[in-house]
Write a protein that holds these residues in place. Sequence first.
Motif, short mmCIF file in Angstrom:
data_model
loop_
_atom_site.label_atom_id
_atom_site.label_comp_id
_atom_site.label_asym_id
_atom_site.label_seq_id
_atom_site.Cartn_x
_atom_site.Cartn_y
_atom_site.Cartn_z
N GLU A 187 0.83 -1.20 0.00
CA GLU A 187 0.00 0.00 0.00
C GLU A 187 0.87 1.25 0.00
O GLU A 187 1.98 1.26 0.53
CB GLU A 187 -0.91 0.05 1.23
CG GLU A 187 -1.85 -1.13 1.39
CD GLU A 187 -1.32 -2.20 2.31
OE1 GLU A 187 -2.12 -2.96 2.89
OE2 GLU A 187 -0.07 -2.28 2.45
N SER A 188 0.31 2.32 -0.56
CA SER A 188 0.95 3.62 -0.53
C SER A 188 -0.11 4.70 -0.65
O SER A 188 -1.27 4.40 -0.96
CB SER A 188 1.98 3.76 -1.67
OG SER A 188 1.34 3.61 -2.93
N GLY A 189 0.29 5.94 -0.38
CA GLY A 189 -0.62 7.06 -0.55
C GLY A 189 -1.20 7.62 0.72
O GLY A 189 -1.94 8.61 0.68
N GLY A 190 -0.91 6.99 1.83
CA GLY A 190 -1.41 7.52 3.10
C GLY A 190 -0.71 8.81 3.48
O GLY A 190 0.25 9.23 2.84
N GLY A 191 -1.22 9.45 4.53
CA GLY A 191 -0.62 10.70 4.99
C GLY A 191 -1.52 11.46 5.91
O GLY A 191 -2.53 10.92 6.40
N LEU A 205 -5.37 6.12 -2.07
CA LEU A 205 -4.51 5.01 -1.69
C LEU A 205 -4.33 4.07 -2.89
O LEU A 205 -5.26 3.88 -3.68
CB LEU A 205 -5.10 4.23 -0.52
CG LEU A 205 -5.43 5.02 0.74
CD1 LEU A 205 -5.93 4.08 1.83
CD2 LEU A 205 -4.25 5.83 1.21
N SER A 206 -3.15 3.49 -2.98
CA SER A 206 -2.86 2.49 -4.00
C SER A 206 -2.36 1.22 -3.32
O SER A 206 -1.76 1.27 -2.24
CB SER A 206 -1.78 2.99 -4.96
OG SER A 206 -2.18 4.16 -5.62
N CYS A 207 -2.62 0.10 -3.96
CA CYS A 207 -2.11 -1.18 -3.48
C CYS A 207 -1.59 -1.95 -4.69
O CYS A 207 -2.39 -2.35 -5.55
CB CYS A 207 -3.20 -1.96 -2.77
SG CYS A 207 -2.76 -3.66 -2.35
N ALA A 208 -0.29 -2.11 -4.76
CA ALA A 208 0.34 -2.82 -5.87
C ALA A 208 0.56 -4.28 -5.49
O ALA A 208 1.15 -4.57 -4.44
CB ALA A 208 1.67 -2.16 -6.21
N ALA A 209 0.07 -5.16 -6.34
CA ALA A 209 0.16 -6.60 -6.06
C ALA A 209 1.19 -7.26 -6.96
O ALA A 209 1.37 -6.87 -8.12
CB ALA A 209 -1.20 -7.25 -6.27
N SER A 210 1.86 -8.26 -6.41
CA SER A 210 2.79 -9.07 -7.19
C SER A 210 2.77 -10.49 -6.64
O SER A 210 2.40 -10.74 -5.50
CB SER A 210 4.20 -8.49 -7.14
OG SER A 210 4.68 -8.45 -5.80
N ASN A 256 -6.32 -3.91 -13.74
CA ASN A 256 -5.74 -5.25 -13.81
C ASN A 256 -4.48 -5.28 -14.65
O ASN A 256 -3.62 -6.15 -14.47
CB ASN A 256 -6.77 -6.25 -14.33
CG ASN A 256 -7.81 -6.60 -13.28
OD1 ASN A 256 -7.65 -6.31 -12.09
ND2 ASN A 256 -8.89 -7.22 -13.72
N ALA A 257 -4.34 -4.36 -15.57
CA ALA A 257 -3.11 -4.30 -16.37
C ALA A 257 -1.91 -3.86 -15.53
O ALA A 257 -0.77 -4.22 -15.82
CB ALA A 257 -3.29 -3.35 -17.55
N GLU A 258 -2.20 -3.08 -14.48
CA GLU A 258 -1.15 -2.59 -13.60
C GLU A 258 -1.09 -3.35 -12.27
O GLU A 258 -0.29 -3.01 -11.40
CB GLU A 258 -1.37 -1.10 -13.31
CG GLU A 258 -1.25 -0.22 -14.54
CD GLU A 258 0.17 -0.18 -15.09
OE1 GLU A 258 1.12 -0.33 -14.29
OE2 GLU A 258 0.32 -0.03 -16.32
N ASN A 259 -1.95 -4.36 -12.12
CA ASN A 259 -2.00 -5.14 -10.87
C ASN A 259 -2.14 -4.25 -9.64
O ASN A 259 -1.46 -4.45 -8.61
CB ASN A 259 -0.74 -6.01 -10.71
CG ASN A 259 -0.71 -7.17 -11.67
OD1 ASN A 259 -1.64 -7.38 -12.46
ND2 ASN A 259 0.37 -7.94 -11.64
N THR A 260 -3.03 -3.28 -9.76
CA THR A 260 -3.17 -2.30 -8.68
C THR A 260 -4.64 -2.05 -8.37
O THR A 260 -5.47 -1.99 -9.28
CB THR A 260 -2.50 -0.98 -9.08
OG1 THR A 260 -1.12 -1.22 -9.36
CG2 THR A 260 -2.60 0.06 -7.97
#
Length: 127
Positions: free
Chosen positions: A6-10, A20-25, A74-78
């Motif tokens: 996750e990112s984007g908090g503050g 907020l973003s959540c990048a999956a791998s 889905n193309a960015e897994n996010t």
Amino acid sequence: QVQLVESGGGLVQAGGSLRLSCAASGLPFSTYHMGWFRQGPGKEREFVASISRTGVTKYYTDSVKGRFTISRDNAENTVYLQMDSLKPEDTAVYYCAANDKWSAGPLARDSKRYDYWGQGTQVTVSS
């Protein structure tokens, strides 16, 4: 190895916005339903929103309806959580999570139904 980051908090003032973003791998992202949960100070973790594999079905807890929007690429897994009109009671650590069965309804709200979790990102809303 599955990772959700996750990112984007503050820190933001009441009435403001955050995304907020959540990048999956490490997992076939497009086959998983995704959810956002949060845990405020001294509170239990609670469901915020979920989205189906295709992004067609979206489900929100009542307290964020009309203010938060969940989406995915889905193309960015996010997966994203756009948070508008933020309130001090939205202050929490926000977590994204993945499950391959439940996209909406009571079962999607159950954190025990989720297979993978991120580490969380802090959101603080000042009054």
